[in-house]
Design a protein around this motif. Structure first.
Motif, PDB file in Angstrom:
ATOM      1  N   MET A  56       1.454  -5.308   2.611  1.00  0.00           N
ATOM      2  CA  MET A  56       1.272  -4.571   1.701  1.00  0.00           C
ATOM      3  C   MET A  56       1.328  -3.115   2.594  1.00  0.00           C
ATOM      4  O   MET A  56       0.528  -3.230   2.944  1.00  0.00           O
ATOM      5  N   GLY A  57       1.791  -1.902   1.476  1.00  0.00           N
ATOM      6  CA  GLY A  57       1.119  -0.677   1.209  1.00  0.00           C
ATOM      7  C   GLY A  57      -0.496  -0.321   1.905  1.00  0.00           C
ATOM      8  O   GLY A  57      -1.269  -0.542   1.311  1.00  0.00           O
ATOM      9  N   GLU A  58      -1.099   0.575   3.084  1.00  0.00           N
ATOM     10  CA  GLU A  58      -2.147   0.504   3.503  1.00  0.00           C
ATOM     11  C   GLU A  58      -2.349   2.517   3.986  1.00  0.00           C
ATOM     12  O   GLU A  58      -1.407   3.149   4.141  1.00  0.00           O
ATOM     13  N   ASP A 101       2.834   2.882  -9.648  1.00  0.00           N
ATOM     14  CA  ASP A 101       1.972   2.174  -8.567  1.00  0.00           C
ATOM     15  C   ASP A 101       1.121   1.304  -9.092  1.00  0.00           C
ATOM     16  O   ASP A 101      -0.024   2.474 -10.168  1.00  0.00           O
ATOM     17  N   ASP A 102       1.009   0.301  -9.488  1.00  0.00           N
ATOM     18  CA  ASP A 102      -1.110   0.039  -9.035  1.00  0.00           C
ATOM     19  C   ASP A 102      -1.172  -0.559  -7.854  1.00  0.00           C
ATOM     20  O   ASP A 102      -0.480  -0.447  -6.833  1.00  0.00           O
ATOM     21  N   LEU A 103      -3.239   0.189  -8.032  1.00  0.00           N
ATOM     22  CA  LEU A 103      -3.337   0.130  -6.452  1.00  0.00           C
ATOM     23  C   LEU A 103      -4.618  -0.066  -6.188  1.00  0.00           C
ATOM     24  O   LEU A 103      -5.617  -0.372  -7.251  1.00  0.00           O
ATOM     25  N   ASN A 120       6.624  -0.499  -2.774  1.00  0.00           N
ATOM     26  CA  ASN A 120       6.559   0.279  -3.669  1.00  0.00           C
ATOM     27  C   ASN A 120       5.930   1.851  -2.423  1.00  0.00           C
ATOM     28  O   ASN A 120       5.299   3.169  -2.684  1.00  0.00           O
ATOM     29  N   ILE A 121       6.724   1.783  -1.339  1.00  0.00           N
ATOM     30  CA  ILE A 121       5.150   1.875  -0.176  1.00  0.00           C
ATOM     31  C   ILE A 121       5.957   3.450   0.538  1.00  0.00           C
ATOM     32  O   ILE A 121       5.362   4.765  -0.055  1.00  0.00           O
ATOM     33  N   ASP A 122       7.390   3.409   0.537  1.00  0.00           N
ATOM     34  CA  ASP A 122       7.942   4.784   0.409  1.00  0.00           C
ATOM     35  C   ASP A 122       7.708   5.269  -1.234  1.00  0.00           C
ATOM     36  O   ASP A 122       7.140   6.341  -0.288  1.00  0.00           O
ATOM     37  N   LYS A 141      -2.537   9.700   5.204  1.00  0.00           N
ATOM     38  CA  LYS A 141      -2.025   9.031   6.861  1.00  0.00           C
ATOM     39  C   LYS A 141      -1.672   7.575   6.042  1.00  0.00           C
ATOM     40  O   LYS A 141      -3.112   6.655   5.691  1.00  0.00           O
ATOM     41  N   ASN A 142      -0.305   7.321   6.873  1.00  0.00           N
ATOM     42  CA  ASN A 142       0.508   6.427   6.244  1.00  0.00           C
ATOM     43  C   ASN A 142       0.012   4.672   7.869  1.00  0.00           C
ATOM     44  O   ASN A 142       0.456   5.069   8.377  1.00  0.00           O
ATOM     45  N   ILE A 143      -1.142   3.959   7.524  1.00  0.00           N
ATOM     46  CA  ILE A 143      -1.347   3.031   8.342  1.00  0.00           C
ATOM     47  C   ILE A 143      -1.045   1.787   8.468  1.00  0.00           C
ATOM     48  O   ILE A 143      -1.007   0.648   8.538  1.00  0.00           O
TER      49      ILE A 143
END
Lengths: 367, 128
Positions: A56-58, A101-103, A120-122, A141-143
């Protein structure tokens, strides 16, 4: 010829060595199961399941106007995060009401942490950057690559987490978060999840993810822990009536149509997609996601047609055996006239119409 | 877990096995197929007395993950079906060559078996 290499979480080697059956999930090399989906599903319902969700994306959102920016980007009310260590489920919505997206948004001491779907990160990163310009000083910031994420879920999850971190974590309420240091390693966690069970989702540095995973597995043995793959993650979230992006939420399905109206705050002054969602709310959506309980033993699957009498009224978006409840279940997107609770519909399964009734969400609710 | 393939059985590439006894045979799916499917939830089997040609679809098997058709490894008439699978479909995962059998048939052309695979040939086929 093109070759694409799959992305891997910090636990990829562990999964393979543990006999995980690895599949390509949205470009990630992930385990679909270790022992079996049923074993892992039942362990999470009755004891505790451990999930690698590091794919998953943070993102971190910081700056004096970070609140204003997020409030503009999502339909839920970010002012509910009135102090640090609170979390909020929401979506990002297009001008036409479709869902980007949902988040989950977490408020931390000095910034916000946003956790998004791996697939969906990108897209999310682009979407946020496209709209951030008007909010001076907000930094994104994409960590994702530096961060591991582990979910510990089930009726024994809190006991296990308390044994690892300390008894004080029991007092952290639902959709609240905290941080701790375990053996010198910093972790952050939220009392959140995607299984319908109690538990925590834990953020840890990528290079400490395997250490934390093994620690939880080791301490979890006494609580009946099972590592769980994406197969059980999907059957658990479905049974608990939780939407999955790409199925119940898409660029063409709004949060209101998905039955998530409770998380859309139409009284907010403004946010992206407000006009479209307000119109849907006032006029009633044309189509809605419903919960179906099917008869028999054949399983509904994505894209199977749904009928009301002889008229096709929609399609299944996710379907499976409800492993804990013990009958076939499906989410379906249907015309609103066929969406009322107790409506008798039918799912076309291999040329047969299998009776399926619209039931209230969710199929499974923990006691 | 190592998957086993009894040497005395015949196999076909659609992943069914045939255990021949005289002019009758017991048919089910192989350990490889059961492992690939994962948790079996439902097996739809034909009526006793119905007749099928080789490679014809005779049933459906569903698991949590996926659904597949079942194909006849030989031509024949259905003599019996495994009723236990109605209530205990997991027998296919637990014991595919024993209690998880599916149908028993009367062979209409035993020579068809000449083109089926031996255990070693099937093992080679699924490893590739």
């Amino acid at each position: 010829m093109t070759t694409t290499s799959l992305k891997e979480t910090p636990l990829a080697c562990w999964h393979t060595e543990a006999g995980g059956r690895m599949v390509d999930f949205a470009g990630w090399n992930m385990p679909v199961q270790y022992k079996s989906i049923v074993t892992e599903h039942m362990a999470t319902r009755t004891a505790v399941g451990l999930f690698d969700v590091s794919h998953m994306g943070e993102f971190i959102v910081e700056g004096a106007k970070a609140f204003d920016f997020l409030q503009h980007m999502v339909p839920n009310d970010v002012s509910r995060l009135s102090e640090p260590n609170r979390a909020l489920y929401t979506q990002m919505v297009r001008e036409d009401g479709g869902t980007v997206d949902d988040l989950i948004v977490y408020r931390r001491t000095n910034d916000y942490l946003v956790i998004v779907n791996a697939s969906n990160i990108d897209k999310d990163w682009q979407w946020l950057n496209q709209h951030v310009g008007q909010f001076e000083g907000v930094k994104l910031k994409n960590i994702s690559d530096a961060t591991g994420l582990i979910a510990v879920q089930g009726p024994k999850a809190v006991d296990l987490f308390a044994a690892v971190v300390g008894d004080w974590v029991r007092d952290i309420g639902s959709f609240r978060s905290g941080e701790a240091t375990v053996d010198g390693v910093k972790i952050e966690f939220g009392r959140t999840g995607y299984t319908g069970e109690d538990g925590f989702e834990v953020i840890v540095a990528a290079d400490k993810t395997e250490w934390l995973w093994k620690l939880l597995l080791d301490k979890g043995a006494a609580f009946g822990i099972e590592p769980c793959g994406l197969g059980a993650r999907d059957t658990l979230r479905l049974e608990a009536g939780l939407p999955l992006y790409g199925h119940e939420l898409t660029d063409d399905i709004s949060p209101i149509e998905a039955g998530l109206g409770w998380s859309v705050k139409l009284k907010k002054d403004n946010f992206l997609g407000l006009a479209a969602l307000r119109k849907q709310h006032e006029q009633g959506p044309q189509q809605q996601i419903v919960c179906l309980k099917a008869e028999g033993k054949a399983l509904p699957r994505q894209d199977y047609k749904v009928y009301n009498g002889t008229k096709m009224v929609g399609k299944v978006t996710s379907g499976s055996q409800g492993i804990f409840v013990g009958y076939p279940i499906a989410f379906a997107l249907v015309e609103s006239e066929s969406a009322k609770i107790d409506t008798d519909l039918a799912i076309e399964i291999r040329d047969k119409h299998v009776p399926a009734r619209v039931v209230s969400r969710p199929w499974y609710k923990r006691k | 877990m190592t998957l086993s393939y009894p040497a005395e059985f015949k196999y076909v590439k659609s992943h069914e096995y045939v255990r021949v006894e005289g002019d009758e045979a017991t048919i089910g799916i192989t350990a490889f197929a059961a492992d690939q499917l994962g948790d079996v939830t439902f097996v739809e089997l034909p009526a006793v007395g119905s007749k099928f040609k080789i490679e014809q679809k005779f049933g459906v098997i569903e698991s949590v993950k996926s659904v597949s058709d079942l194909f006849m490894p030989v031509s024949g008439e259905i003599l019996a079906i495994n009723d236990r699978l109605e209530g205990e479909p997991e027998l296919v995962n637990l014991d595919c060559y024993g209690d998880g059998w599916m149908i028993r048939v009367k062979l209409s052309d035993p020579k068809e078996l000449d083109s089926s695979l031996s255990a070693d040939q099937y093992k080679e086929f699924v490893v590739d």
